[in-house]
Scaffold this motif. Sequence first.
Motif, short mmCIF file in Angstrom:
data_model
loop_
_atom_site.label_atom_id
_atom_site.label_comp_id
_atom_site.label_asym_id
_atom_site.label_seq_id
_atom_site.Cartn_x
_atom_site.Cartn_y
_atom_site.Cartn_z
N LEU A 1 -9.84 -0.91 -1.92
CA LEU A 1 -9.79 0.57 -2.03
C LEU A 1 -10.78 1.31 -2.69
CD1 LEU A 1 -5.89 0.70 -2.28
CD2 LEU A 1 -7.02 1.20 -0.34
N TRP B 1 0.46 2.79 -3.57
CA TRP B 1 -0.52 3.82 -3.38
C TRP B 1 -0.05 5.01 -2.53
CZ3 TRP B 1 -3.52 2.71 -7.20
CH2 TRP B 1 -3.92 1.52 -7.58
N ILE C 1 -11.17 5.10 -1.36
CA ILE C 1 -10.16 5.53 -1.08
C ILE C 1 -9.41 6.04 -2.53
CG2 ILE C 1 -7.84 5.20 -0.24
CD1 ILE C 1 -9.37 3.61 1.91
N LEU D 1 0.80 -1.27 0.13
CA LEU D 1 0.09 0.03 0.07
C LEU D 1 0.82 1.17 0.07
CD1 LEU D 1 -2.75 -1.04 2.30
CD2 LEU D 1 -2.95 -1.08 -0.13
#
Length: 195
Positions: A186, A33, A191, A29
């Motif tokens: 996500l 991201w 998100i 993550l």
Amino acid sequence: MEGLQYMAKKVIVITGPTGVGKTTVAKYLEQQWHMARVITHTTRTPRAHETDGRDYYFETSTSFNRNHYLESVVYAGAQYGSSLEGLDCAWQKSEVVTIVLDTAGAITYAQELADKVIILYISVSDSNVLRQRLAKRGDHPEQQQHRLQSAEYLRDLALPPELVGRATLINNDNWHTTKKILQEFLILCGIMDLN
């Protein structure tokens, strides 16, 4: 950070038994991201590949007690905790951050931070896989055995009742599949989007 649409500050709590891949999920993550990881504190000895301030803040029992903790536990004979300062530091880097916690810590975060918390409970189908993963990551055999017999390890093998209906369960038997599930998660949480 293209593809991410941040909401008000959130923390994705990644929990589950030791060796299940919680740190791997957090690192993914972070790398994929750009979510900052909340660095936690521990009094355990660093493993050969670990760096202070990147993997953990490695503390003595004296320095550990100087921090301001949202939660702290003793696990397999070592102290672990996440400080309020560490959480704020991560939120300065990104509004959606991650933290790896045992299930007791996840419960505390859910209670203390309420709607700022999103919980992922990571599992595997066969608990023998966890033993193999512990051996691969370089823990001393005595440490492995102590950890696998600890009450905390046994507790974390199952999703606690306090997190039922609150946590998203992800089976990490296959990393390629896990990455796809994380992306869907996500999107579902709002998100990130596909645009």
